[in-house]
Each structure stands twice: as C-alpha cells, then as structure tokens.
Write an enzyme that holds these catalytic residues in place. Sequence first.
Site, mmCIF file in Angstrom:
data_model
loop_
_atom_site.group_PDB
_atom_site.id
_atom_site.type_symbol
_atom_site.label_atom_id
_atom_site.label_comp_id
_atom_site.label_asym_id
_atom_site.label_seq_id
_atom_site.Cartn_x
_atom_site.Cartn_y
_atom_site.Cartn_z
ATOM 1 N N CYS A 117 0.760 -1.204 0.036
ATOM 2 C CA CYS A 117 0.176 -0.164 -0.052
ATOM 3 C C CYS A 117 0.695 1.314 0.035
ATOM 4 O O CYS A 117 0.465 2.325 -0.049
ATOM 5 C CB CYS A 117 -0.878 0.084 1.195
ATOM 6 N N HIS A 257 -2.748 6.959 3.398
ATOM 7 C CA HIS A 257 -3.376 5.658 2.902
ATOM 8 C C HIS A 257 -4.688 5.440 3.623
ATOM 9 O O HIS A 257 -4.989 5.345 4.638
ATOM 10 C CB HIS A 257 -2.384 4.614 3.323
ATOM 11 N N ASN A 287 -10.180 -0.319 1.158
ATOM 12 C CA ASN A 287 -8.363 -0.308 0.990
ATOM 13 C C ASN A 287 -8.080 -0.863 -0.431
ATOM 14 O O ASN A 287 -8.013 -1.898 -0.669
ATOM 15 C CB ASN A 287 -7.727 -1.090 2.454
HETATM 16 O O1 UT7 Z 1 -3.164 -1.461 3.976
HETATM 17 C C1 UT7 Z 1 -2.375 -1.995 4.936
HETATM 18 C C2 UT7 Z 1 -2.860 -3.235 5.365
HETATM 19 N N1 UT7 Z 1 -3.937 -3.543 6.416
HETATM 20 C C3 UT7 Z 1 -4.355 -2.561 7.153
HETATM 21 O O2 UT7 Z 1 -4.041 -1.304 7.264
HETATM 22 C C4 UT7 Z 1 -5.244 -2.977 8.401
HETATM 23 C C5 UT7 Z 1 -4.986 -2.599 9.880
HETATM 24 N N2 UT7 Z 1 -5.601 -3.199 10.801
HETATM 25 C C6 UT7 Z 1 -6.900 -2.888 10.761
HETATM 26 O O3 UT7 Z 1 -7.426 -2.026 10.155
HETATM 27 C C7 UT7 Z 1 -7.886 -3.641 11.913
HETATM 28 O O4 UT7 Z 1 -6.762 -4.249 12.755
HETATM 29 C C8 UT7 Z 1 -8.971 -4.285 11.505
HETATM 30 C C9 UT7 Z 1 -10.107 -3.874 10.997
HETATM 31 C C10 UT7 Z 1 -8.333 -5.489 10.388
HETATM 32 C C11 UT7 Z 1 -9.448 -5.321 12.703
HETATM 33 O O5 UT7 Z 1 -10.082 -4.240 13.718
HETATM 34 P P1 UT7 Z 1 -9.505 -4.648 15.329
HETATM 35 O O6 UT7 Z 1 -10.211 -3.584 16.056
HETATM 36 O O7 UT7 Z 1 -8.235 -4.632 15.239
HETATM 37 O O8 UT7 Z 1 -10.030 -6.028 15.595
HETATM 38 P P2 UT7 Z 1 -9.578 -7.322 15.949
HETATM 39 O O9 UT7 Z 1 -8.798 -8.131 14.690
HETATM 40 O O10 UT7 Z 1 -8.914 -7.125 17.290
HETATM 41 O O11 UT7 Z 1 -10.995 -8.099 16.218
HETATM 42 C C12 UT7 Z 1 -11.578 -7.804 17.115
HETATM 43 C C13 UT7 Z 1 -12.881 -8.836 17.172
HETATM 44 C C14 UT7 Z 1 -12.805 -10.313 17.259
HETATM 45 O O12 UT7 Z 1 -13.415 -10.907 17.878
HETATM 46 P P3 UT7 Z 1 -12.969 -11.573 19.309
HETATM 47 O O13 UT7 Z 1 -11.792 -12.352 19.144
HETATM 48 O O14 UT7 Z 1 -12.939 -10.211 20.136
HETATM 49 O O15 UT7 Z 1 -14.291 -12.278 19.779
HETATM 50 C C15 UT7 Z 1 -12.775 -10.808 15.750
HETATM 51 O O16 UT7 Z 1 -12.903 -11.990 15.473
HETATM 52 O O17 UT7 Z 1 -13.825 -8.870 16.067
HETATM 53 C C16 UT7 Z 1 -13.983 -9.867 15.191
HETATM 54 N N3 UT7 Z 1 -13.956 -9.597 13.955
HETATM 55 C C17 UT7 Z 1 -15.106 -9.376 13.082
HETATM 56 N N4 UT7 Z 1 -16.251 -9.271 13.544
HETATM 57 C C18 UT7 Z 1 -17.231 -9.030 12.593
HETATM 58 C C19 UT7 Z 1 -13.111 -9.428 12.870
HETATM 59 N N5 UT7 Z 1 -13.455 -9.266 11.819
HETATM 60 C C20 UT7 Z 1 -14.551 -9.249 11.955
HETATM 61 C C21 UT7 Z 1 -15.675 -8.813 10.925
HETATM 62 N N6 UT7 Z 1 -16.978 -8.644 11.347
HETATM 63 N N7 UT7 Z 1 -15.393 -8.680 9.745
#
Ligand code: UT7
Length: 340
Positions: A117, A257, A287
Amino acid sequence: MTVRDRYFGVLGTGSAAPERILTNAELETMVDTSDEWIVSRTGIKERRIADEKTTSSTLAHRAALAALESAKLGAEEIDLIICATVTPDMAFPATACLLQDLLGLRRIPAFDLSAGCSGFGYALSVAESMLRSGPYKRALVVGVDLLSRITDYEDRSTCVLFGDGAGAAILGELPEGFGILASELGADGARGSLLQMPAGGSLRPASLASVEERQHYIRMQGSDVFKFAVRIMDEAGKRVVAQAGLEMDQVDLVVPHQANMRIISAAASRLGLPEEKFFVNVERYGNTSAASIGLALDEAARSGLLKHGDHVVLVGFGAGLTWSALVIKWWAEGDQHGSC
Ligand code: UT7
C-alpha cells in the site's frame, strides 16, 4: 532541510475504479459480519470490485488516460512508466509494460514496483529521482491493485477491508520551490509476515495443495499492522515535514493511505492536525492498496480541495512492512484541475 537544485512534481492526476459496488449489506450475506462492525471498526461502507474482463493493466490504462488529460499531455510525451502493484496481470511481463503497449508507446522504460500500500509513494519518489538524474522529462506513475483477486471471501477479518482501483499521476519539472519538497521511503522486512500472500512465488509455487489450503489469498495480522501504521504515519509524517523545512501547521492537506478511519484519526491526533485536514474516501472504496493514495489525491485535486501553492503530505504504509511519506508543494497554475 533538503535543498533541491531542480524541482519535479505532479502535472496531472487521474483515477479509475470498477463500477460494481460491494456493500456491507452484501458482505453480511457472505460471512459472519455486520454493517455496524465494519463501519465502527474501519469506516468502510462499500468497495469496488472488478469484473472478469478488467485487469490491473486495463484499470491502470483508464487512470493513466485521465491523468494525461488532466496534465494536457499526449501519451507520446511520457518517457518513463512506473507501476506500483501487488496484483500484476501476471508475474511477468510487468504490468507497466502491458500498460506501455495499451498506451501505444514503444521503447520507453517501464517497470513494476512492489511496496504494498506504500507503492504509490514509492513510485513517485523513484520517478522523481529518475527525472532528476536521468534523460527523462516526464514520468507516468500508476498505483493499481485488484485486491478482490487475492481476497479470501471466507475470511471475515480481511474480506470486508479490500477493494479495487487505480490512481495515476504525471510527473515533470516545475518552477523552483514547487513539486516534491521532501520524501522518505522505508521498510521493516523483519515484519513481512504480518501481511502477505503466502503462495504463488518461488517459496511456495502454485500447487493443488497450496490452492486447497487457501494460500493464494491475503493473510494479515490486522492489529499488529494497525499499531505499526499509526506509529509510522506519525513518525514519518513529522520527519518529512521537517525535512521540507515546514512546521506542521503549514500543512494544508494530508492524503493518507485509506486503510481504516480509526488509523487516520489516530494519526491525525498524534500529528496534532485536525481531521478536516485529512482527505478521506475510505468509506467508498475500502483499502485499494497501491491505488489508494493516487485515487485519493486525484479526487482531492478534482474536488478543488488542492489549491496552487498548498503543502500536501502523502503518507502510507503497507506490506513489507513498508512506508512512504512525501511533501508536495502543489502546482495548479494553468488550472489543470479546475481547482486553482
Ligand atoms: O493497508 C495496509 C494493510 N492493512 C491495514 O491497514 C489493516 C490494519 N488493521 C485494521 O484495520 C484492524 O486491525 C482491523 C479492521 C483489520 C481489525 O480491527 P480490530 O479492532 O483490530 O479487531 P480485531 O482484529 O482485534 O478483532 C476484534 C474482534 C474479534 O473477535 P473476538 O476475538 O474479540 O471475539 C474478531 O474475530 O472482531 C472480530 N472480527 C469481526 N467481527 C465482525 C474480525 N473481523 C470481523 C468482521 N465482522 N468482519
């Protein structure tokens, strides 16, 4: 502060996105997710998905033509093409070479660059260096990705994030003090495994097993990438603004980004800038990887947000892990975007 003897900057911008919109409501029918979760955790409401006929080179071609038109230049006036992508049409030839052919050009150098990215910022900076040191006068830089082709639509932690798009810019020489004033490129290869597509390369060539194990899709440790993103946008953003000899309050617009609204908000707060100074379109495209900053820059320019003489900061992060940050003094004399 870096002193430049010659100045190169953006003469015109363009972008392209597929027409098909994938909404959060549709994703709710595909994986265990909700519009509420996606919007509150990322800010994304919809993203664009390419049809089967569209490839990275054809989408890049549309963005390139728009950029040429905005710069009021013909394709034959370009003498260098750099394409940033992690989803080339094929492993080789380079998508930039396919784009060269689509533009009806011959002989001029054309190559791809892989910086995730951060690709658009990397390509701008490399193009600037080549214009400064080589026999080239004008460069076409394109960031393009069709992430839908490598997104696992059974993995809710990634499939809600990504979309397809292309952003392009034409670079050329500008009067003293305009264009790219400072740039920083960086990488932390030790953390490459946080964001990768495990198979399809020399480490793990495509095989029945690699396909069955779903190894040809993006795999990401989201929260680790999140923390890296916020830190590096702050640190690289401050360094590059200082390198340009500016104070933070002299920054008119930041084009970050477009990965996650929460990352953008956290970076704004750390940089001590109001969120209104950040151009955001993540809600409409998700993204789009290497396309993200170019697509946002084009929308910002065409919407009239960027005025002649404005200081704009482009800052991105991505697979590698990589980062790129640039300060540009915007040139809009001649009103190529109708924004002057
Ligand atoms: O371009 C460069 C590449 N990428 C990025 O910039 C992405 C950077 N990271 C992020 O934007 C965030 O980390 C995410 C949006 C990917 C995830 O957000 P988060 O607040 O870090 O969530 P998490 O991964 O800590 O997950 C929290 C909870 C989990 O459930 P439990 O374990 O707390 O029960 C996940 O399983 O949210 C759950 N979860 C979802 N729930 C509903 C993860 N994805 C989803 C989803 N819908 N799509």
